[in-house]
Design a protein around this motif. Sequence first.
Motif, PDB file in Angstrom:
ATOM      1  N   LEU A  50       0.880  -1.535  -0.222  1.00 51.56           N
ATOM      2  CA  LEU A  50      -0.083   0.060   0.043  1.00 51.56           C
ATOM      3  C   LEU A  50       0.881   1.767   0.014  1.00 51.56           C
ATOM      4  O   LEU A  50       0.653   1.954  -0.549  1.00 51.56           O
ATOM      5  N   PHE A  51       2.022   1.425   0.710  1.00 49.55           N
ATOM      6  CA  PHE A  51       2.641   2.620   0.636  1.00 49.55           C
ATOM      7  C   PHE A  51       2.938   2.603  -0.410  1.00 49.55           C
ATOM      8  O   PHE A  51       3.706   3.949  -0.790  1.00 49.55           O
ATOM      9  N   HIS A  52       4.221   1.848  -1.398  1.00 51.31           N
ATOM     10  CA  HIS A  52       4.424   1.344  -2.406  1.00 51.31           C
ATOM     11  C   HIS A  52       3.386   2.055  -3.846  1.00 51.31           C
ATOM     12  O   HIS A  52       3.346   3.326  -4.134  1.00 51.31           O
ATOM     13  N   ARG A  53       2.241   1.748  -3.520  1.00 50.08           N
ATOM     14  CA  ARG A  53       1.000   2.593  -4.169  1.00 50.08           C
ATOM     15  C   ARG A  53       0.740   3.665  -4.147  1.00 50.08           C
ATOM     16  O   ARG A  53       0.440   4.888  -5.076  1.00 50.08           O
ATOM     17  N   PHE A  54       1.244   4.551  -2.742  1.00 46.49           N
ATOM     18  CA  PHE A  54       0.984   5.653  -2.260  1.00 46.49           C
ATOM     19  C   PHE A  54       2.195   6.412  -3.248  1.00 46.49           C
ATOM     20  O   PHE A  54       1.370   7.545  -3.572  1.00 46.49           O
ATOM     21  N   LEU A  55       3.366   6.107  -3.183  1.00 41.22           N
ATOM     22  CA  LEU A  55       4.467   6.837  -3.606  1.00 41.22           C
ATOM     23  C   LEU A  55       4.292   6.964  -5.134  1.00 41.22           C
ATOM     24  O   LEU A  55       4.887   7.727  -5.421  1.00 41.22           O
ATOM     25  N   GLN A  56       3.708   5.517  -5.732  1.00 41.14           N
ATOM     26  CA  GLN A  56       3.633   5.458  -7.354  1.00 41.14           C
ATOM     27  C   GLN A  56       1.991   6.527  -8.012  1.00 41.14           C
ATOM     28  O   GLN A  56       2.371   7.115  -9.378  1.00 41.14           O
ATOM     29  N   GLU A  57       1.172   7.240  -6.691  1.00 35.28           N
ATOM     30  CA  GLU A  57       0.157   7.774  -7.576  1.00 35.28           C
ATOM     31  C   GLU A  57       0.511   9.069  -7.844  1.00 35.28           C
ATOM     32  O   GLU A  57       1.048  10.486  -6.306  1.00 35.28           O
ATOM     33  N   LYS A  58       0.135   9.917  -8.760  1.00 37.43           N
ATOM     34  CA  LYS A  58       0.135  11.405  -8.632  1.00 37.43           C
ATOM     35  C   LYS A  58      -1.323  12.141  -8.764  1.00 37.43           C
ATOM     36  O   LYS A  58      -2.651  11.064  -8.876  1.00 37.43           O
ATOM     37  N   GLY A  59      -1.222  13.250  -7.725  1.00 38.94           N
ATOM     38  CA  GLY A  59      -2.568  14.031  -7.442  1.00 38.94           C
ATOM     39  C   GLY A  59      -3.561  13.469  -6.222  1.00 38.94           C
ATOM     40  O   GLY A  59      -2.383  12.965  -5.551  1.00 38.94           O
ATOM     41  N   PRO A  60      -4.217  13.509  -5.896  1.00 40.83           N
ATOM     42  CA  PRO A  60      -4.941  13.394  -4.194  1.00 40.83           C
ATOM     43  C   PRO A  60      -4.889  11.676  -3.612  1.00 40.83           C
ATOM     44  O   PRO A  60      -4.910  10.852  -5.090  1.00 40.83           O
ATOM     45  N   SER A  61      -3.987  11.198  -2.830  1.00 44.70           N
ATOM     46  CA  SER A  61      -3.883   9.974  -3.030  1.00 44.70           C
ATOM     47  C   SER A  61      -4.993   9.064  -2.384  1.00 44.70           C
ATOM     48  O   SER A  61      -5.331   7.967  -1.984  1.00 44.70           O
ATOM     49  N   VAL A  62      -6.509  10.128  -1.552  1.00 47.52           N
ATOM     50  CA  VAL A  62      -7.423   9.329  -1.139  1.00 47.52           C
ATOM     51  C   VAL A  62      -8.602   9.685  -1.664  1.00 47.52           C
ATOM     52  O   VAL A  62      -9.230  10.888  -1.830  1.00 47.52           O
ATOM     53  N   ASP A  63      -9.295   8.452  -2.309  1.00 49.62           N
ATOM     54  CA  ASP A  63     -10.559   9.282  -2.720  1.00 49.62           C
ATOM     55  C   ASP A  63     -11.746   8.571  -1.691  1.00 49.62           C
ATOM     56  O   ASP A  63     -11.922   8.027  -0.390  1.00 49.62           O
ATOM     57  N   TRP A  64     -12.160   9.682  -1.015  1.00 44.92           N
ATOM     58  CA  TRP A  64     -13.043  10.466   0.909  1.00 44.92           C
ATOM     59  C   TRP A  64     -13.983   9.457   0.602  1.00 44.92           C
ATOM     60  O   TRP A  64     -14.726   8.778   1.564  1.00 44.92           O
ATOM     61  N   GLY A  65     -14.306   9.003  -0.997  1.00 46.25           N
ATOM     62  CA  GLY A  65     -15.985   8.774  -1.117  1.00 46.25           C
ATOM     63  C   GLY A  65     -15.666   7.640  -1.358  1.00 46.25           C
ATOM     64  O   GLY A  65     -17.098   7.279  -0.757  1.00 46.25           O
TER      65      GLY A  65
END
Length: 104
Positions: A50-65
């Motif tokens: 999950l941490f790896h995926r977090f570091l790879q993502e661009k833009g908002p990291s959490v879809d609060w919905g």
Amino acid sequence: MSQDGASQFQEVIRQELELSVKKELEKILTTASSHEFEHTKKDLDGFRKLFHRFLQEKGPSVDWGKIQRPPEDSIQPYEKIKARGLPDNISSVLNKLVVVKLNG
């Protein structure tokens, strides 16, 4: 700094963060008892992914919905915990305590 230089810098920082987290998770895993080892390893591997995926993502990291409340029985009132008392191995339990603080 050029765009290419900034991208290279970000990649180096990302790699260093991943390596640092991997090392720290390995340290935590060494504290697991033999009967907890496999379960703990699975949990820590999941966190690392999950941490790896977090570091790879661009833009908002959490879809609060998509965020859902935890199950009602997973949140224990303090009074219930207090009434149960502290375990005999409190020191080893506290050594495994992890606090994650989300800002946002």
